[in-house]
Design a protein around this motif. Sequence first.
Motif, short mmCIF file in Angstrom:
data_model
loop_
_atom_site.label_atom_id
_atom_site.label_comp_id
_atom_site.label_asym_id
_atom_site.label_seq_id
_atom_site.Cartn_x
_atom_site.Cartn_y
_atom_site.Cartn_z
N HIS A 397 0.77 -1.23 0.00
CA HIS A 397 0.00 0.00 0.00
C HIS A 397 0.80 1.29 0.00
CE1 HIS A 397 -3.18 -2.80 0.97
NE2 HIS A 397 -4.04 -1.87 0.67
N CYS A 398 1.96 1.29 0.64
CA CYS A 398 2.63 2.57 0.84
C CYS A 398 3.53 2.93 -0.33
CB CYS A 398 3.43 2.54 2.14
SG CYS A 398 2.39 2.19 3.55
N GLU A 399 3.75 4.25 -0.48
CA GLU A 399 4.61 4.72 -1.56
C GLU A 399 5.99 5.07 -1.04
OE1 GLU A 399 2.26 8.20 -2.25
OE2 GLU A 399 1.34 7.34 -4.04
N ARG A 400 6.04 5.29 0.24
CA ARG A 400 7.27 5.83 0.80
C ARG A 400 7.40 5.37 2.24
NH1 ARG A 400 7.57 12.26 1.86
NH2 ARG A 400 9.42 12.31 3.16
N ALA A 401 8.64 5.17 2.65
CA ALA A 401 8.86 4.72 4.02
C ALA A 401 9.74 5.72 4.76
CB ALA A 401 9.52 3.35 4.04
N LEU A 402 9.36 5.99 6.02
CA LEU A 402 10.22 6.74 6.94
C LEU A 402 10.60 5.74 8.02
CD1 LEU A 402 7.92 9.84 7.38
CD2 LEU A 402 9.98 9.73 5.98
N VAL A 403 11.89 5.57 8.25
CA VAL A 403 12.31 4.57 9.22
C VAL A 403 13.04 5.24 10.39
CG1 VAL A 403 13.64 2.47 9.60
CG2 VAL A 403 12.55 2.87 7.39
N MET A 404 12.57 4.94 11.60
CA MET A 404 13.20 5.49 12.80
C MET A 404 14.01 4.40 13.50
SD MET A 404 11.76 8.64 13.39
CE MET A 404 11.92 8.86 15.16
N ALA A 405 15.15 4.81 14.06
CA ALA A 405 15.93 3.90 14.92
C ALA A 405 16.60 4.76 15.98
CB ALA A 405 16.96 3.13 14.11
N GLY A 406 16.38 4.43 17.23
CA GLY A 406 16.98 5.19 18.33
C GLY A 406 16.67 6.67 18.28
N LYS A 408 16.31 8.56 15.74
CA LYS A 408 16.76 9.25 14.53
C LYS A 408 16.03 8.70 13.31
CE LYS A 408 21.44 10.50 15.96
NZ LYS A 408 21.12 11.92 16.19
N LEU A 409 15.88 9.58 12.31
CA LEU A 409 15.32 9.14 11.04
C LEU A 409 16.48 8.55 10.24
CD1 LEU A 409 12.73 9.23 9.28
CD2 LEU A 409 13.60 11.34 8.30
N VAL A 410 16.44 7.22 10.03
CA VAL A 410 17.60 6.59 9.39
C VAL A 410 17.33 6.27 7.92
CG1 VAL A 410 18.53 5.62 11.51
CG2 VAL A 410 16.88 4.30 10.20
N PHE A 411 16.08 6.44 7.48
CA PHE A 411 15.79 6.17 6.07
C PHE A 411 14.55 6.96 5.66
CE2 PHE A 411 13.62 3.96 2.65
CZ PHE A 411 14.65 3.67 1.77
N ASP A 412 14.58 7.53 4.47
CA ASP A 412 13.43 8.24 3.92
C ASP A 412 13.48 7.99 2.42
OD1 ASP A 412 11.54 9.95 2.94
OD2 ASP A 412 12.29 11.74 3.96
N GLY A 413 12.62 7.11 1.92
CA GLY A 413 12.68 6.81 0.50
C GLY A 413 11.63 5.80 0.09
#
Lengths: 465, 277
Positions: A397-406, A408-413
């Motif tokens: 379903h999603c077009e884009r992912a924002l990934v958090m770790a500790g 911090k935003l470690v991924f945006d794409g």
Amino acid sequence: MRQRTRPGVLPGSAESLGVPRAEIARRVAECLGLVGLAGFERREPATLSGGEKQRLAIASVLAMRPSLILLDEPTTDLDPVGKGEVHAILRRLAADGLAVAVIEHETEELLDLDRILHLDAGAVRRDGPPRRLLLEVAELAAAGVEPPVAARASRWLGLAEVVREERFADEVAARGVQVERTGVRPRLATRGEAPVIEVDHLVHRYPLRDQPAVDDVSLAIRPGEFVALLGANGSGKTTLAKHLNGLLPPTSGAVRVAGHDAKKAGTAQLARHVGYVFQDPDHQIFSATVWEEMAFGPRNLGVGEDQLESRILAALEVVGLTEERDRDPFVLTKGQRQRLAVASVLATAPEILVLDEPTTGLDYNDRERMLALLADLHRRGHTVLVITHAMEVVASHCERALVMAGGKLVFDGGIPELFANDEVLARARLRAPTAWRLGRMLGLETLTPEELGAALRGGGGGNGA
Amino acid sequence: MKLFLYLDRESVVHRLHPVTKLVALPVLFGVAMRLERLETLALLALVVVVVAALGRALDAVAGMASLLLTLLIATTLMWWLFAPQGGLLRDGFQPAALARSAGLGLRLALMVASGIVFLATTRVEDFAHGLRTLGLPYRVAFALTLAFRLVPTFVASGRAVAEAQRARGLDLDHGGLVTRMRRYTPLVVPMFLTSIRRADRLAAALETRGFGSGEKRTDLVEHRFGGRDALAAVLLVGLVAASLWGGELASQPAVQAALGSARAWLEALYAKAASRP
């Protein structure tokens, strides 16, 4: 002298059964070791993460030395790696001679068990080894159980039982199936419009904590995007999301939503723009009828009685609860209550929707309904942000992912970029979904089971399913 | 959020038998109630501070400083203004009445402070164990442990409910008292219902773990009375004696004389120090 090992809750069960003291201390250490919590004896249970708490609960039952351990959906709330950890522990316990029974409606993790009992309408419908039983894809789906992706792939290959993941590429080659490479998938479209959400160097610190929960995060979301917010339990994703409607004020940095400074506008004002659906619908439902529950939000925002009716009817229609309008919300099923929570937020007509774990605890049919609902809202132009651990949902379903770790935003794409990035996946305790993992063995970038199926069948192989 | 006062540290006070602490606390309360003069209460405050320091719990007390100060100031003011004898409003300004009021404020703050030291140095499990040793039935002691354990859970679910309703535009900050009271319905109903559901699940969870199995329970927590408990008991008795007869003792001619000469000596010392260039 004083007992040195005095964990908070763990000894409770063995103490109740009158086990001698020295024996309890030994068992505590042993059971904590079994679930990977050695050295946690003196921690307050309230300070543990979701996965750690679940493992502690297992250890506390193990301390009674049962010969059978029963678990009711033990991994529902856990991040993908946490799920894997719990199942690994259960397999080890079974190997040590303990009988383990798990009640579960997610089938992906069940392939390595010894036996599955499929219950339907109060009776055992089927009983057999998972790799055989789960191969009956159509029957499972008809009974409201989601078949594992590996089972569907095995069907397409015409196998007699569900393939082991590591053997998948060999089986495909052995059957001479030509894999059709799907065309280059459209990458994340960059939209020209001005962002509807802007987060600028956001930091949030909870009182008395050393580490900030959100640590210098900047991002922008444009109107109409369907975004997944991912991360391990406790990575800061919910804290970040709560800034988007002003529930939490930034410690530093700024959040702009629909042209408002989130801190100045306040939650009541932002409710016009941002609908926030919480994980547990029972935290919000309080009215005697579905209708009254629906009217709560719009009335708070000063919607007149003349408009109220049409808004509520429209929202109930979208979630398919029109029939239930005069019923008491507490007699609805979990899936219906979850959809009521979404509808009651939709009735406030927000352009942005934030949903925290909207599919957790729902069975296959309810989950599919919820996802169809979100896809529909997205098509209607809503900006949708979903916090989830369900990677299949992200993939389909999603077009884009924002990934958090500790914090911090470690991924945006894009989603394929995320699944291809092993470093980010490991850091955020995520795991690419089965369709992707299987496709990858064939050199494909398949996000959904349908894409994997198309690639396998398009190449001329497989018997269909 | 840190909701508990307990500090997981090593100290003499931590190592005291919970029963010793459970007895010491009301004794300290009693002594505080018995004392009235600001000077003697200040002496008791010193005792509490020393115990807190021994228990490495000074920061726990300091962390509650705003609460303690509010108690101290509010109580002092109330007594000073409205006391039936010597109150500012009735009898006008009287320095002795102010000192007395401050003493009463200090008494209350001291009692709360000693409670803080107790909680900062005693695990809930040990607290419950102490109560059981004193003869309280296990179920009652367990209910106490459970109440402590559930505090963070209830706070978290209360917060979740408030957030869910605020996200739907609930405004708790504006409007008259009656409207605001009515606005609490959306908070109270879900909190109440989730609590009932939780209690139900908790009961089942306790049973699956053998609660009330009929076996004789083993108590994992084990404490023995030691030398430090005996010492604490002696000091407590001394404290009680001092609070009961300290005043009389101080008025004995011999003690008076001794105090007088000590005072003269101090004054001489002070004069000498002050006259030095």
